[in-house]
Enzyme design. Structure first.
Site, PDB file in Angstrom:
ATOM      1  N   SER A 101      38.474 -41.379 -24.682  1.00 60.84           N
ATOM      2  CA  SER A 101      39.699 -41.070 -23.932  1.00 60.84           C
ATOM      3  C   SER A 101      40.877 -40.853 -24.879  1.00 60.84           C
ATOM      4  CB  SER A 101      40.049 -42.223 -22.989  1.00 60.84           C
ATOM      5  OG  SER A 101      39.045 -42.404 -22.035  1.00 60.84           O
TER       6      SER A 101
ATOM      7  N   PHE B  53      44.306 -51.858 -18.131  1.00 60.31           N
ATOM      8  CA  PHE B  53      43.280 -50.836 -17.890  1.00 60.31           C
ATOM      9  C   PHE B  53      43.706 -49.559 -18.608  1.00 60.31           C
ATOM     10  CE2 PHE B  53      42.631 -52.947 -13.512  1.00 60.31           C
ATOM     11  CZ  PHE B  53      41.599 -53.737 -13.984  1.00 60.31           C
ATOM     12  N   GLU B  54      42.745 -48.870 -19.221  1.00 60.21           N
ATOM     13  CA  GLU B  54      43.045 -47.765 -20.126  1.00 60.21           C
ATOM     14  C   GLU B  54      43.900 -46.650 -19.535  1.00 60.21           C
ATOM     15  OE1 GLU B  54      38.674 -46.556 -20.408  1.00 60.21           O
ATOM     16  OE2 GLU B  54      39.659 -44.634 -20.282  1.00 60.21           O
ATOM     17  N   LEU B  55      43.744 -46.370 -18.243  1.00 58.48           N
ATOM     18  CA  LEU B  55      44.395 -45.178 -17.695  1.00 58.48           C
ATOM     19  C   LEU B  55      45.877 -45.357 -17.445  1.00 58.48           C
ATOM     20  CD1 LEU B  55      43.317 -44.844 -13.960  1.00 58.48           C
ATOM     21  CD2 LEU B  55      43.233 -46.924 -15.245  1.00 58.48           C
TER      22      LEU B  55
END
Lengths: 299, 256
Positions: A101, B53-55
């Site tokens: 990502s 959380f990554e997002l």
């Protein structure tokens, strides 16, 4: 300047062979109506990029519109794999550049900031990097830190031809608000040569001017604004509607085989004239109302 | 002896994961068991943990279980909703994440994780989810905790594809790749492992109550370092089990 057009007009501005950055993340804010219209118009040979693969990329790959994908891996969350993307990778029918990502978003960042390259700690020591060195040798290289002499992995900037972003609110110029986490969308927009905004709600610029802190897409970067409700269906749009779990399950099941996917496409993409007919096929207002988000929960 | 507390293997793993977390730490988590472990730590000994959380999500308080990170159910009552650059960039790559919690299709004797493919990468293979933020978290966290089911096909001498590096092939290889940290624990449904400080090979630390050494070693694809004395893992308390069942996962979605 008023840039509001129909979905069909916006999609027609994309030549086959373009690099398109998509705003979806798994089962949320995926550019589903856009992807369906790309298939209906027969646009082919696209390069598609996004930090985490989503249902929009899967539909485009399943419909044969994609020749190359740049992504950080992805799924339909607990609904299943990105079956079409995975099958195409396994069969070798698309070129897949797989990142993480952060390394994907760093390539957009470098593209957005006009940097010649960007260094990153991720990927080193992994087979993800080995694969990139084989499949995309022009995307990764090593550089020495000019200050310490330390060796760093460098990534090449990415500048897609067009970013296509699903948003909750936009004005006719394309100034747009995204509610909820925005993952890589701002960097995709800033790195891309232009942006198509697909919005659930179209508001006068005066509304934008009252809360400009919320503006994450600058109007001047936007070439087309499409006002189309439920345009991310069956994926979720935070604070507007929930994902349609039954429809995603139906898709995930169909996508498991090429024949199943063909039948899905024939019914839900090629079997309808446009997005409005698609919404009618789903059951129209009676069905869609059930998906409307609770104003406190946002889903 | 007090009353025996009944618990599932999942609950024991969640409790073991929670015990690894210290108050005040910043924890990068994926969904499933890591979320349960982190929320449990936050509700017991470590209230000042920050969950990321990554997002682009910090410290949510979900009241419904989500299907994945992309599910708005998981973002409910967050303190921050932002971006990858903010989370994986400014927090993780910037060196602020203390613990990364990771799972995978398979891990190996040096804590490398595969979430990309099974089979022959050059021949016939089946492709899965890939990295997402996992490679980033494995590369930049101060330490990582791996949670994985205890099966021979999941615990291999060498994974078929390193998506997220552990100690690579052991010794100094991770440091030579320019990576800080590394895996500190591997928690399975039969045992807890650490890593030898020199060779970086997986080392048995404790065996879960009810399991035997033969059972643990006989269901792995490689031989870890086994010290002379291996204790049993401390079982969950009644209160920990209650919190998991009644407060964190009442619908049994994570543990079901």
């Amino acid at each position: 300047m008023d840039k509001v057009v129909t979905l069909s007009e916006a999609v027609a501005s994309i030549p086959s062979g373009s690099h398109v950055a998509l705003s979806g993340f798994a089962i949320t804010r995926a550019t589903m109506a856009f992807a369906a219209e790309v298939l209906r118009q027969g646009i082919r040979n696209l390069t598609v990029s996004q930090c985490v693969g989503a249902m929009d990329a899967d539909l485009l790959v399943g419909g044969g519109a994609v020749s190359r994908i740049l992504y950080g891996g992805g799924s339909l969350d607990r609904f299943g794999r990105l079956a079409c993307v995975n099958r195409a990778i396994e069969e070798g029918s698309i070129v897949a550049e797989e990142y993480s990502s952060l390394s994907m978003v760093f390539r957009y960042v470098a593209g957005a900031l006009g940097l010649p390259f960007i260094t990153i700690r991720s990927l080193r020591g992994s087979d993800v990097l080995k694969h990139l060195e084989e499949k995309a040798p022009s995307a990764v290289a090593y550089v020495d830190d000019p200050f310490t002499g330390e060796k760093w992995l460098a990534l090449r900037p990415l500048n897609p031809d067009v970013a296509v972003v699903q948003v909750q609110v936009a004005d006719p110029e394309g100034n747009a608000w995204i509610y909820g986490p925005r993952w890589d969308n701002e960097e995709q927009v800033k790195a891309s040569k232009r942006t198509i905004v697909i919005t659930e709600q179209l508001v006068p610029t005066e509304v934008i001017r009252r809360d400009p802190e919320r503006t994450v897409i600058h109007g001047f970067r936007v070439s087309h604004v499409v006002h189309l409700p439920f345009s991310a269906h069956p994926t979720a749009v935070y604070r507007v509607y929930d994902y349609d779990a039954d429809h995603i399950r139906l898709y995930a099941e169909a996508a498991k085989t090429p024949e199943g996917m063909r039948a899905y496409l024939d019914k839900y993409v090629y079997g309808v004239k446009d997005h409005w007919e698609y919404l009618e096929l789903l059951g129209g207002v009676r069905h869609l109302t059930k998906l409307a988000a609770d104003p406190i929960l946002g889903y | 002896m007090g009353t025996e507390v009944e618990y599932t293997p999942f609950e024991l793993m969640a409790v073991a994961g929670a015990r690894e977390l210290k108050n005040g730490e910043i924890v990068a988590v994926g969904l499933g068991l890591p979320v349960v472990a982190t929320f449990l730590a936050k509700r017991t000994h470590a209230p000042d943990i920050t969950i990321m959380f990554e997002l682009g999500v910090i410290d949510p308080e979900p009241i419904h279980t989500g299907v994945g990170l992309a599910d708005p159910r998981v973002w409910y009552r967050s303190k921050v909703l932002s971006t990858f650059v903010d989370m994986l960039g400014g927090v993780l790559h910037g060196g602020r994440v203390d613990v990364g919690f990771l799972g995978g299709l398979e891990t190996d004797a040096y804590g490398n994780l595969n979430t990309t493919l099974l089979g022959d990468p050059k021949g016939k293979f089946r492709h899965f989810v890939g990295s997402g933020g996992a490679n980033d978290i494995a590369s930049s966290s101060k330490r990582t905790i791996i949670i994985i089911r205890h099966e021979e096909r999941k615990l291999k001498e060498a994974v078929s594809f390193i998506t997220s590096p552990g100690y690579i092939r052991g010794g100094q290889e991770r440091a030579q790749a320019g990576l800080p940290g590394g895996p500190s624990r591997v928690i399975t449904d039969k045992a807890i492992f650490g890593f030898d400080p020199e060779s970086k090979r997986m080392t048995l630390l404790s065996i879960h109550p009810g399991c035997t050494l033969e059972d643990v070693l006989g269901t792995m694809g490689f031989k870890p370092i086994v010290p002379e004395h291996v204790p049993f893992t401390e079982p969950p308390t009644a209160e920990q089990v209650r919190i998991i069942r009644e407060e964190i996962d009442p619908e049994g979605i994570y543990s079901g």
